[in-house]
Design a protein around this motif. Structure first.
Motif, PDB file in Angstrom:
ATOM      1  N   ALA A  46      38.166  39.715  32.936  1.00  0.00           N
ATOM      2  CA  ALA A  46      39.460  39.698  33.624  1.00  0.00           C
ATOM      3  C   ALA A  46      39.385  40.460  34.945  1.00  0.00           C
ATOM      4  O   ALA A  46      39.921  40.010  35.964  1.00  0.00           O
ATOM      5  N   ILE A  47      38.709  41.593  34.950  1.00  0.00           N
ATOM      6  CA  ILE A  47      38.541  42.375  36.183  1.00  0.00           C
ATOM      7  C   ILE A  47      37.748  41.581  37.203  1.00  0.00           C
ATOM      8  O   ILE A  47      38.105  41.526  38.394  1.00  0.00           O
ATOM      9  N   GLY A  89      42.694  51.193  40.342  1.00  0.00           N
ATOM     10  CA  GLY A  89      43.323  51.370  39.035  1.00  0.00           C
ATOM     11  C   GLY A  89      43.742  50.083  38.361  1.00  0.00           C
ATOM     12  O   GLY A  89      44.236  50.107  37.238  1.00  0.00           O
ATOM     13  N   LEU A  90      43.566  48.943  39.014  1.00  0.00           N
ATOM     14  CA  LEU A  90      43.956  47.662  38.426  1.00  0.00           C
ATOM     15  C   LEU A  90      43.095  47.374  37.202  1.00  0.00           C
ATOM     16  O   LEU A  90      41.872  47.390  37.282  1.00  0.00           O
ATOM     17  N   THR A  95      38.235  53.064  42.278  1.00  0.00           N
ATOM     18  CA  THR A  95      38.496  52.544  43.617  1.00  0.00           C
ATOM     19  C   THR A  95      37.476  51.463  43.980  1.00  0.00           C
ATOM     20  O   THR A  95      36.268  51.717  43.940  1.00  0.00           O
ATOM     21  N   PRO A  96      37.924  50.264  44.350  1.00  0.00           N
ATOM     22  CA  PRO A  96      36.986  49.207  44.716  1.00  0.00           C
ATOM     23  C   PRO A  96      36.440  49.414  46.125  1.00  0.00           C
ATOM     24  O   PRO A  96      37.058  50.061  46.967  1.00  0.00           O
ATOM     25  N   SER A 113      32.922  45.430  44.936  1.00  0.00           N
ATOM     26  CA  SER A 113      32.392  46.032  43.717  1.00  0.00           C
ATOM     27  C   SER A 113      33.345  47.119  43.244  1.00  0.00           C
ATOM     28  O   SER A 113      34.057  47.741  44.034  1.00  0.00           O
ATOM     29  N   THR A 114      33.372  47.323  41.941  1.00  0.00           N
ATOM     30  CA  THR A 114      34.177  48.375  41.324  1.00  0.00           C
ATOM     31  C   THR A 114      33.532  48.742  39.999  1.00  0.00           C
ATOM     32  O   THR A 114      32.584  48.087  39.553  1.00  0.00           O
ATOM     33  N   ASN A 115      34.020  49.783  39.379  1.00  0.00           N
ATOM     34  CA  ASN A 115      33.534  50.215  38.070  1.00  0.00           C
ATOM     35  C   ASN A 115      34.677  50.145  37.076  1.00  0.00           C
ATOM     36  O   ASN A 115      35.764  50.664  37.327  1.00  0.00           O
ATOM     37  N   SER A 116      34.411  49.517  35.947  1.00  0.00           N
ATOM     38  CA  SER A 116      35.377  49.454  34.858  1.00  0.00           C
ATOM     39  C   SER A 116      35.193  50.687  33.980  1.00  0.00           C
ATOM     40  O   SER A 116      34.086  50.986  33.541  1.00  0.00           O
TER      41      SER A 116
END
Length: 157
Positions: A46-47, A89-90, A95-96, A113-116
């Motif tokens: 989903a992310i 935070g989505l 932070t992307p 890029s982002t980290n889940s």
């Protein structure tokens, strides 16, 4: 009564009292573990899908405004569009980061890029771990001529 207890100790394989409760407990824990892992992996997808949508929107906005004289910093504009569509935070992310490039011929490429933040690892080990996720997209300005033809002769009536 004491004789039955001593018999149970002598032949432990014949005494299976409580075996079903133990097997049921182990099975329930394993099922909840697999369900939690499935939810976590589904959240990763989903992310990644939300990030792809944000990047595609930013790339289209950048390609549409490549020749716009009112936008002096195209890369900054595209990053603002991407950050507006994928805020920090989505869906439990940090932070992307977005990287914008263009080839000079109207093609804009955006990589994000982002980290889940994994909730499953927090439950199991008590600490947060993250999973890196990313997506990229590009769009190109293409000239197209669109014509609208109206039949006013009355032959269609």
């Amino acid at each position: 009564m004491l004789g039955d207890f001593i018999k149970g100790l002598q032949y432990p394989l014949r005494n299976q009292q409580g075996a079903y409760i133990l097997i049921t407990g182990i099975t329930v824990v394993a099922l909840f573990g697999f369900a939690a892992l499935g939810i976590e992996v589904g959240r990763w997808y989903a992310i990644q899908g939300e990030m792809s949508k944000a990047i595609d929107g930013a790339a289209f906005a950048g390609a549409k405004n490549v020749n716009n004289p009112n936008i002096t910093d195209l890369h900054g504009f595209v990053q603002q569009v991407a950050q507006a569509n994928f805020p920090p935070g989505l869906l439990g992310t940090d932070t992307p980061a977005f990287v914008v490039s263009d080839d000079g011929n109207g093609k804009v490429t955006v990589q994000g890029s982002t980290n889940s933040i994994n909730t499953l690892s927090k439950v199991v080990s008590g600490s947060h771990s993250t999973t890196p996720l990313g997506a990229d997209g590009s769009a190109k300005l293409r000239n197209a001529e669109i014509a609208l033809v109206l039949d006013v002769s009355g032959s269609m009536a």
